[in-house]
Motif scaffolding. Structure first.
Motif, PDB file in Angstrom:
ATOM      1  N   ILE A  75      28.976  45.412  41.611  1.00  0.00           N
ATOM      2  CA  ILE A  75      30.291  45.612  40.993  1.00  0.00           C
ATOM      3  C   ILE A  75      31.337  44.878  41.834  1.00  0.00           C
ATOM      4  O   ILE A  75      31.441  45.124  43.023  1.00  0.00           O
ATOM      5  N   CYS A  76      32.116  44.010  41.190  1.00  0.00           N
ATOM      6  CA  CYS A  76      33.154  43.251  41.909  1.00  0.00           C
ATOM      7  C   CYS A  76      34.527  43.768  41.529  1.00  0.00           C
ATOM      8  O   CYS A  76      34.859  43.831  40.350  1.00  0.00           O
ATOM      9  N   THR A  77      35.338  44.090  42.519  1.00  0.00           N
ATOM     10  CA  THR A  77      36.702  44.541  42.233  1.00  0.00           C
ATOM     11  C   THR A  77      37.683  43.726  43.049  1.00  0.00           C
ATOM     12  O   THR A  77      37.325  43.168  44.080  1.00  0.00           O
ATOM     13  N   GLY A  78      38.922  43.672  42.583  1.00  0.00           N
ATOM     14  CA  GLY A  78      39.983  43.038  43.360  1.00  0.00           C
ATOM     15  C   GLY A  78      40.427  41.692  42.846  1.00  0.00           C
ATOM     16  O   GLY A  78      41.396  41.136  43.344  1.00  0.00           O
ATOM     17  N   ALA A  79      39.787  41.160  41.824  1.00  0.00           N
ATOM     18  CA  ALA A  79      40.190  39.848  41.310  1.00  0.00           C
ATOM     19  C   ALA A  79      41.480  39.987  40.515  1.00  0.00           C
ATOM     20  O   ALA A  79      41.813  41.070  40.045  1.00  0.00           O
ATOM     21  N   THR A  80      42.216  38.875  40.366  1.00  0.00           N
ATOM     22  CA  THR A  80      43.456  38.965  39.591  1.00  0.00           C
ATOM     23  C   THR A  80      43.360  38.300  38.237  1.00  0.00           C
ATOM     24  O   THR A  80      44.344  38.207  37.523  1.00  0.00           O
ATOM     25  N   SER A  81      42.181  37.790  37.860  1.00  0.00           N
ATOM     26  CA  SER A  81      42.014  37.301  36.502  1.00  0.00           C
ATOM     27  C   SER A  81      40.532  37.312  36.175  1.00  0.00           C
ATOM     28  O   SER A  81      39.694  37.414  37.075  1.00  0.00           O
ATOM     29  N   GLU A  82      40.217  37.218  34.880  1.00  0.00           N
ATOM     30  CA  GLU A  82      38.812  37.300  34.488  1.00  0.00           C
ATOM     31  C   GLU A  82      38.020  36.123  35.046  1.00  0.00           C
ATOM     32  O   GLU A  82      36.883  36.277  35.516  1.00  0.00           O
ATOM     33  N   ASP A  83      38.624  34.930  35.021  1.00  0.00           N
ATOM     34  CA  ASP A  83      37.910  33.756  35.525  1.00  0.00           C
ATOM     35  C   ASP A  83      37.681  33.854  37.014  1.00  0.00           C
ATOM     36  O   ASP A  83      36.624  33.478  37.528  1.00  0.00           O
ATOM     37  N   GLU A  84      38.678  34.381  37.710  1.00  0.00           N
ATOM     38  CA  GLU A  84      38.528  34.545  39.157  1.00  0.00           C
ATOM     39  C   GLU A  84      37.396  35.517  39.452  1.00  0.00           C
ATOM     40  O   GLU A  84      36.627  35.312  40.396  1.00  0.00           O
ATOM     41  N   ALA A  85      37.293  36.562  38.643  1.00  0.00           N
ATOM     42  CA  ALA A  85      36.223  37.533  38.846  1.00  0.00           C
ATOM     43  C   ALA A  85      34.877  36.842  38.678  1.00  0.00           C
ATOM     44  O   ALA A  85      33.940  37.074  39.451  1.00  0.00           O
ATOM     45  N   LYS A  86      34.782  35.976  37.666  1.00  0.00           N
ATOM     46  CA  LYS A  86      33.513  35.274  37.439  1.00  0.00           C
ATOM     47  C   LYS A  86      33.200  34.357  38.614  1.00  0.00           C
ATOM     48  O   LYS A  86      32.060  34.282  39.079  1.00  0.00           O
ATOM     49  N   GLN A  87      34.211  33.648  39.095  1.00  0.00           N
ATOM     50  CA  GLN A  87      33.980  32.743  40.214  1.00  0.00           C
ATOM     51  C   GLN A  87      33.520  33.504  41.445  1.00  0.00           C
ATOM     52  O   GLN A  87      32.576  33.109  42.136  1.00  0.00           O
ATOM     53  N   GLY A  88      34.182  34.627  41.703  1.00  0.00           N
ATOM     54  CA  GLY A  88      33.803  35.452  42.853  1.00  0.00           C
ATOM     55  C   GLY A  88      32.390  35.967  42.726  1.00  0.00           C
ATOM     56  O   GLY A  88      31.610  35.984  43.685  1.00  0.00           O
TER      57      GLY A  88
END
Lengths: 187, 441
Positions: free
Chosen positions: A67-80
């Motif tokens: 589970i990834c938390t803390g991103a500020t956009s959906e694309d950033e979450a995917k990249q992370g």
């Protein structure tokens, strides 16, 4: 994304939570030893790994679910998430990036006017609920969008929903209701 | 004698006869010879009766023991609070309904007691009897968070729409807890309860108008209001020297920690209004404002309007001087002209001279080019909640992240920064071992 009014409302996405699977079992001790920026929590059975570049915290379970938390956009979450999967791959696990899904998006928005919460609750009776002694905000739940909006009397609102599009639609839907219950700024 | 209704389970014939082998009653099938039933059970229906044993031996179901106890508790609470019989009956009905719902039937006894309190609370609210959750939690000696959770769940299950209780309604009931009448305390500290509560209600209304009440717990505010009302009704040196601690001991109530902060905030507001009193020669400070409180409360609205007007007049020339040197912006245009329009409207309503309004409408045109911190209306008005006045500055990182698509190339060197080298791993494992050994010894 703007509302349909003259003034542009800034909807600031402050958190995006996403999950994905690595399709292989992960050895948490290895990750804890060989990874930097990791916190091992054996009592819960997970490892917390923090990435620097998209500022993300990931909870890694030994089953391979992350589970990834803390991103500020959906694309950033995917990249992370992809970066994290790559990192685990380098550590020696046979990782395959799959089932990426954005689970929750949290956004805040500030209205240029204050809101009279008691009127707002009265006008939207079963959908809105307000208990001033328990929580200072009124909660408004939109069922078909699965979005929850917390309205504060200072005019700030926080919106949570399953994706950014729903969040924007929710703000557009609730704006006229807030506008008609506004409080004059002083008194 | 043969029983026509009976059928032999083996061959299905209905030719079953009574027989007595060795004086034991039996029912035997004539065609195949199998025994259908025997003994004492010979005359029992084959395959069991239609009515089960449990049903035939059951007695009338008694209501649950805990439910009865809970209802007694509800009644006791209603008597303590002194509510009327309608509310008592309603709360008992609600308790009956809620208790038997699946989300409450199996919870702990503590939660069931809290549920009883919530039923009383919701019935009072529905019948417009002012009561706060703080009172109920004191009565039950329960955790307010637990009370809140049970209350919300109960309201959802029973689908009750309870009207919201305002703080001014609860104020009078709360005042009665403070033992400050002449029979309880010495003469110089005593106060007529009605006077005190009237004064305190006026202070709370003032606080509500100036953003002190919104979003805060009601009990500390009420305590602060009563304390200040008590001080201001007879502002002798003795009373003014009394700290909140001593006051609570005198009135025999439990001190609320947050009340101190509320007292400071209310005093600030009173000072701001005290400055506008036309006949006052001396400057108003938090120390000497208590003398003026009676006057401030009497002329509350006039002083508020005056204070707001002075504040806006102070802002407009600042606006003009800053805009002479700045550029125009599209969003702030609308915001600033809106603000200037509001202030000129207000000024037009309250001012008597036309010349004044003409001058201000001129300022409005030049004010349109004024630069403003847009959503932060806390800086523009006189009274605003602290969260708006000290607004958090948002991270302005949006432009940087706009070109992220999620499918970019991730370089090896980047990933390597997240992985320890083998030497580092060995060092880390060694250090952990040493530390854990040190802890053990």
């Amino acid at each position: 994304m703007d509302s349909s009014n003259d003034d542009a409302l800034d909807i600031i996405v402050s958190n995006v939570v996403a999950t994905f699977r690595t399709r292989c079992h992960l050895n948490l001790r290895t990750i804890a030893l060989e990874g930097t920026n990791v916190i091992y929590k054996p009592e819960v059975g997970k490892v917390l790994m923090k990435l620097r570049k998209p500022k993300i915290t990931a909870s890694i379970w030994s089953s391979g679910k992350i589970i990834c938390t803390g991103a500020t956009s959906e694309d950033e979450a995917k990249q992370g998430a992809r970066r994290l999967a790559r990192c685990l791959q380098k550590l020696g696990f046979k990782v395959r990036f799959s089932a990426f899904k954005v689970v929750n998006v949290l956004a805040v928005c500030s209205m240029p006017f204050a809101i009279h919460l008691i009127d707002f609750t009265k006008n939207n009776r079963p959908i809105a609920s307000y208990e001033p002694e328990l929580h200072p905000a009124a909660t408004y739940r939109i069922k078909n969008l699965k979005a929850t909006i917390q309205v504060f009397s200072t005019g700030s609102i926080t919106v949570t929903g399953p994706n950014v599009q729903n969040v924007a639609t929710a703000v557009e839907q609730v704006y006229p209701l807030l506008f008609e219950c506004q409080k004059p700024l002083c008194e | 004698m043969s029983h026509a209704a009976l059928r032999c389970p083996a061959c299905g014939s209905s030719n079953v006869e009574d027989d007595a082998l060795y004086s034991q009653a039996q029912m035997v099938c004539v065609d195949c010879g199998s025994v259908v039933s025997e003994g004492v059970l010979a005359n029992d229906p084959v395959g069991g009766t239609d009515v089960s044993y449990r049903q035939t031996t059951a007695v009338t179901k008694k209501p649950c023991h805990n439910l009865l106890k809970g209802l007694q508790r509800v009644k006791a609470m209603c008597r303590i609070l002194g509510v009327n019989s309608e509310i008592e009956e309603l709360s008992q009905t609600y308790y009956n309904q809620a208790y038997q719902h699946q989300s409450f039937i199996k919870v702990s006894l503590q939660k069931k007691e809290v549920l009883a309190g919530c039923c009383v609370l919701v019935s009072c609210r529905v019948r417009n009897w002012p009561i706060s959750m703080g009172t109920i939690s004191c009565l039950l000696d329960a955790d307010p968070t637990l009370l809140g959770a049970v209350y919300l769940e109960m309201v959802k299950i029973l689908q009750i729409e309870a009207p919201i209780v305002g703080i001014t309604d609860v104020m009078e009931a709360h005042c009665q807890e403070y033992k400050l009448s002449p029979s309880h305390v010495p003469e110089e500290f005593a106060e007529d309860p009605r006077d005190l509560s009237k004064h305190a209600v006026a202070l709370v209304e003032l606080a509500a108008d100036t953003w002190i009440v919104t979003g805060r717990r009601p009990v500390p505010i009420m305590m602060a209001a009563i304390y200040l009302a008590w001080q201001s009704l007879n502002p002798s040196k003795q009373r003014l020297k009394f700290t909140l601690d001593k006051f609570c001991q005198l009135a025999k109530v439990k001190k609320q920690v947050r009340a101190l902060k509320r007292i400071t905030e209310i005093k600030e507001v009173l000072c701001k209004l005290g400055k506008e009193i036309p006949w006052l020669e001396t400057t108003v400070t938090p120390e000497n404002v208590m003398m003026q409180v009676k006057d401030i409360l009497e002329f509350k609205y006039a002083l508020l309007r005056k204070a707001l007007r002075t504040h806006e007049d102070a802002l407009l020339p600042e606006c003009q001087t800053s805009c002479d040197n700045s550029q125009t912006e599209d969003n702030t245009d609308a915001a600033c002209s809106e603000q200037c329009e509001q202030s000129t409207e207000k000024a037009e309503q309250t001012s008597d001279e036309d010349g004044n309004s003409r001058a201000e409408s001129e300022q409005q045109d030049s004010g349109q080019e004024c630069q403003d911190t847009e959503p932060n209306w806390g800086k523009r008005v006189l009274f605003a909640p602290p969260c708006v006045v000290h607004a958090k500055r948002r991270r302005v990182e949006q432009s940087r992240m706009k070109d992220v698509t999620g499918d970019e190339e991730i370089s090896d060197s980047e990933i390597d920064s997240y992985i320890r080298t083998p030497q580092e791993t060995r060092d880390f494992a060694l250090t952990q071992k040493i530390l854990s050994e040190r802890e053990k010894s």
